[in-house]
Design an enzyme around this catalytic site. Structure first.
Site, short mmCIF file in Angstrom:
data_model
loop_
_atom_site.label_atom_id
_atom_site.label_comp_id
_atom_site.label_asym_id
_atom_site.label_seq_id
_atom_site.Cartn_x
_atom_site.Cartn_y
_atom_site.Cartn_z
N ASP A 52 -8.12 -19.55 23.68
CA ASP A 52 -7.63 -20.78 23.04
C ASP A 52 -6.50 -20.51 22.05
O ASP A 52 -5.57 -21.32 21.92
CB ASP A 52 -8.78 -21.51 22.32
CG ASP A 52 -9.66 -22.24 23.33
OD1 ASP A 52 -9.52 -21.98 24.54
OD2 ASP A 52 -10.47 -23.08 22.91
N ASN A 95 -8.16 -24.91 28.61
CA ASN A 95 -9.26 -25.83 28.29
C ASN A 95 -9.45 -25.88 26.78
O ASN A 95 -10.54 -26.00 26.27
CB ASN A 95 -10.55 -25.36 28.98
CG ASN A 95 -11.61 -26.46 29.04
OD1 ASN A 95 -11.32 -27.62 28.70
ND2 ASN A 95 -12.81 -26.11 29.44
N ASP A 321 -21.56 -27.51 17.61
CA ASP A 321 -21.42 -26.33 18.48
C ASP A 321 -22.56 -25.35 18.28
O ASP A 321 -23.17 -24.88 19.25
CB ASP A 321 -20.08 -25.64 18.21
CG ASP A 321 -18.92 -26.42 18.81
OD1 ASP A 321 -19.20 -27.39 19.54
OD2 ASP A 321 -17.77 -26.07 18.55
N GLU A 349 -16.68 -28.46 26.75
CA GLU A 349 -16.21 -27.63 27.86
C GLU A 349 -16.90 -28.00 29.16
O GLU A 349 -16.34 -27.90 30.25
CB GLU A 349 -16.44 -26.15 27.54
CG GLU A 349 -15.40 -25.52 26.62
CD GLU A 349 -15.61 -25.82 25.14
OE1 GLU A 349 -16.37 -26.77 24.82
OE2 GLU A 349 -15.00 -25.12 24.32
N HIS A 395 -18.11 -20.87 27.20
CA HIS A 395 -18.44 -19.68 26.41
C HIS A 395 -19.78 -19.80 25.70
O HIS A 395 -20.55 -18.83 25.66
CB HIS A 395 -17.32 -19.44 25.39
CG HIS A 395 -16.96 -20.62 24.54
ND1 HIS A 395 -16.71 -20.54 23.20
CD2 HIS A 395 -16.85 -21.94 24.84
CE1 HIS A 395 -16.42 -21.73 22.72
NE2 HIS A 395 -16.50 -22.60 23.69
N ARG A 396 -20.08 -20.98 25.17
CA ARG A 396 -21.31 -21.09 24.37
C ARG A 396 -22.56 -21.04 25.24
O ARG A 396 -23.60 -20.54 24.82
CB ARG A 396 -21.28 -22.35 23.51
CG ARG A 396 -20.12 -22.37 22.57
CD ARG A 396 -20.36 -23.10 21.28
NE ARG A 396 -19.12 -23.08 20.53
CZ ARG A 396 -18.69 -22.04 19.82
NH1 ARG A 396 -19.44 -20.96 19.72
NH2 ARG A 396 -17.53 -22.07 19.21
N LYS A 423 -13.12 -17.39 25.55
CA LYS A 423 -12.57 -18.57 24.89
C LYS A 423 -12.57 -18.39 23.37
O LYS A 423 -11.64 -18.79 22.69
CB LYS A 423 -13.38 -19.80 25.28
CG LYS A 423 -12.75 -21.11 24.85
CD LYS A 423 -13.40 -22.25 25.62
CE LYS A 423 -12.48 -23.45 25.72
NZ LYS A 423 -12.35 -24.21 24.51
#
Ligand code: DC
Length: 660
Positions: A52, A95, A321, A349, A395-396, A423
């Protein structure tokens, strides 16, 4: 970074130690844009290096900003609110919502001829509310695909600054952030007012924006969370230099780790409870579940408290998040956990509510979900299932589910597409492995006669699985080299001295390179002579014993490919897969011949074949560590197989040992 198709995490038993986290994504991308918009030069320290931020940096370069990068320090020479380049530009935003939204606003206010697009998922992430607000201001923005979504085309604006600008606050707080960062460019002459329509979500991210704007000379006035005024005469000023805090959302995985894992606790460096990031309040949620947390300046220490963890019922709007991490912690709790007010998960995402529910269910959990909530029931011992976790390019999701490897049933967890963590945290798994311990680290042993191609096969397999690679032959070659350099005879008369050298070899493997102390010996250990010397020292029992501990040290998370003589018989007898690789002497001689010719050595095929056969005979019959397959080894004759076919065969055997 693990760029493998999947990464298998063996069951983890505990964790302790310290991790230094990468910079915050939210702060990094805001600071980059603000540095680009202001006049003068800003040195940004501890910037996150991730997908990012790379997207943002690339866009700033396209706009004509000066960007000089030195590791995690980046120096930005700003545009002073004016664009130097006026030709049509096309930006690829990947993204990265934290790049797409604020850049759209800044470019729309400055004007030009710009196209902004991203990956397909980006074209499904809403931006209509931001575009509506910018149009009220006189910005000229068109949709190139679906109404309300990227890609976008931006032209010269015709700014009208009288009435307050309205923006919805209940879809993404990034819309307000984008306006707050873009509008100071238009507030030289008169104040600009932004009214938030609907409940503002993710307020902590707005706080980050306001705090950073203040660092760049913009003092936004706010009335509650519904009206924001950028005063007349606002003008961006560089702070000169600025430090990026470590990412508090990234910290959530290690806070959870400390709460879950038996051990001395986890220390997180780079962020403390006085952080400006809203996700730092994940600490409180983790404490509610049982974690013991203490904080110093820029550090956190987390230890297991209540065990099992305690189920909670929490409004997660303030930690959108980091709250994903609670969903996996919930599997280890004593009662169900309900996460509420998380509608924004649906437009991240991926649809994160659906993703977390689906993947938790794969592990065996009962999960209920609603439009803006998720309830996860704990998974008791005996109920965990080994699962291959799909990560949705999120990613998370990948980072969260690595925590499932602490399950009571000691089942492994497969993380698909592990590189999606790039990311925000490219080295996440490396950081996890640096503090986690496994019940058993898996080992695959490859043995076989000289020139059978076992080194190539083992290295390819290690690459495919993301495992470490032990070339045990290289250790004997290194020992032979070190002994020769020390002027020792390579026979029993010097056995104790050579064994001493072997025990303390200052060896370091770095990709294809092998270092002995400060010498790059990659070439020196690959000669025929080094092979002969290795063969001599490897016949000395004290030398073999001296190398055992060093070889065991290669057995590290997530797994090991061990190549060499006694890997499956002596060094790693418990390895779940042992392969004995053979090929006819004729084939092996042919391969070795090709190799040597390509390196410029002149040898004849016949002499090579005679050498190989002699070496086989010696290796088979020698009393110390003779060449012999481990009892349970699977035999693979690769005389007629390509390397790829051999790799596929061993992978198929490996897969058979896996529960996925
Ligand atoms: O695989 P290689 O050619 O690099 O091995 C060099 C020598 O070391 C060879 O003679 C076999 C010996 N060796 C050994 O005795 N035990 C091992 N584990 C690996 C190699």
């Amino acid at each position: 970074m693990y760029a493998t198709a999947f990464l298998d995490l063996p069951a983890l038993s505990g964790a302790s130690g310290a991790v230094l986290l990468p910079g915050s994504k939210s702060i990094s991308n805001r600071v980059l844009l603000l540095s680009a918009l202001c006049e003068g030069t800003t040195t940004v320290h501890d910037l996150l290096d991730s997908d990012d931020t790379r997207v943002m940096l690339a866009a700033l370069r396209q706009l004509g900003c000066g960007v000089a990068q030195d590791g995690t320090t980046v120096t930005i020479t700003g545009l002073g609110g004016r664009l130097q380049k006026t030709q049509a530009l096309e930006f690829f935003m990947g993204n990265a919502g934290t790049a797409m939204r604020p850049l759209t606003a800044a470019l729309a206010v400055m004007g030009g001829d710009f196209t902004l697009k991203g990956v397909p998922r980006m074209h499904e992430r809403p931006i209509g509310d931001l575009v509506d607000a910018l149009r009220l201001l006189g910005c000229h923005i068109d949709y190139l695909g679906n109404e309300g979504y990227p890609p976008l085309r931006i032209r010269e604006p015709n700014l009208v600054l009288e009435a307050p600008i309205q923006v919805r606050g209940d879809v993404s707080s990034q819309f307000l952030t984008a306006l707050l960062m873009a509008l100071p460019l238009a507030a030289e002459q008169r104040a600009i007012t932004i009214d938030v329509v609907g409940e503002l979500i993710s307020k902590p991210y707005i706080e980050i924006t306001l705090k950073l704007l203040a660092r760049y000379g913009i003092a936004v006035q706010r009335e509650g969370w519904s009206r924001f005024v950028i005063p007349a005469g606002s003008h961006y000023r560089s702070p000169g230099s600025i430090h990026v805090e470590a990412d508090a959302s990234s910290a959530s995985y290690f806070i959870a780790l400390g709460a879950l894992a038996d051990g001395q606790g986890i220390t997180v460096q780079g962020v403390g409870v006085d952080s400006i990031q809203g996700d730092i309040r994940f600490v409180e949620a983790a404490q509610l579940m049982g974690a013991q947390v203490s904080s110093g300046p820029n550090t956190l220490h987390i230890q297991r408290g209540a065990w099992p963890l305690k189920g909670i019922d929490l409004d997660c709007n303030h930690i959108p998040d980091a709250a994903m991490t609670l969903a996996v912690m919930a599997l280890y709790a004593d009662s169900p956990t309900t996460l509420r007010n998380i509608a924004s998960w649906r437009v991240k995402e991926t649809d994160r509510i659906a993703a977390m529910a689906t993947e938790c269910r794969k592990l065996g959990a009962t999960v209920e979900e609603g439009p803006d909530w998720l309830r996860i029931h704990p998974l008791p011992a005996g109920a965990w299932r080994a699962a291959s976790i799909h990560t949705y390019d999120d990613h998370r999701v990948a980072m969260c589910f690595s925590l499932a490897a602490f399950n009571a049933d000691q089942v492994p967890v497969r993380i698909e597409d592990p590189k999606c963590v790039a990311k925000t945290f490219p080295d996440y798994f490396e950081a996890l492995f640096s503090v986690a311990q496994a019940h058993t680290v898996p080992v695959i042993c490859i043995d076989g006669p000289t020139a059978s191609g076992k080194g190539t096969l083992a290295a390819r397999l290690a690459h495919t699985l993301g495992y470490h690679y032990l070339d045990s032959g290289a250790l004997y070659r290194l020992t032979g080299l070190a002994a020769t350099r020390a002027g020792l005879p390579l026979d029993a008369s010097a056995e104790p001295a050579i064994a001493d050298l072997a025990r303390t070899l200052p060896v370091r493997f770095q990709g294809e390179q092998v270092w002995l102390g400060t010498d790059d010996v990659s070439e020196a250990i690959r000669t025929e002579e080094a092979g002969m010397n290795a063969s001599r020292v490897s016949a000395l029992p004290a030398v073999r014993t001296a190398l055992v501990a060093l070889q065991h040290r290669f057995r590290q998370l997530p797994g090991l490919l061990a190549d060499g003589r006694d890997m499956g018989t002596v060094i790693f007898p418990d390895a779940p897969l042992k392969v004995f690789l053979t090929a006819s002497a004729a084939k092996r001689a042919e391969r070795r011949h090709k190799q040597l010719i390509s390196k410029g050595f002149s040898v004849t095929l016949d002499s090579l074949r005679a050498d190989l056969e002699a070496r086989d005979a010696r290796d088979l019959s020698r009393s110390v560590a003779p060449l012999k397959p481990a009892q349970e080894a699977l035999s693979l004759d690769n005389s007629e197989l390509s390397i790829e076919a051999s790799v596929d065969q061993v992978l198929a055997w490996w897969q058979r040992t896996q529960p996925f």
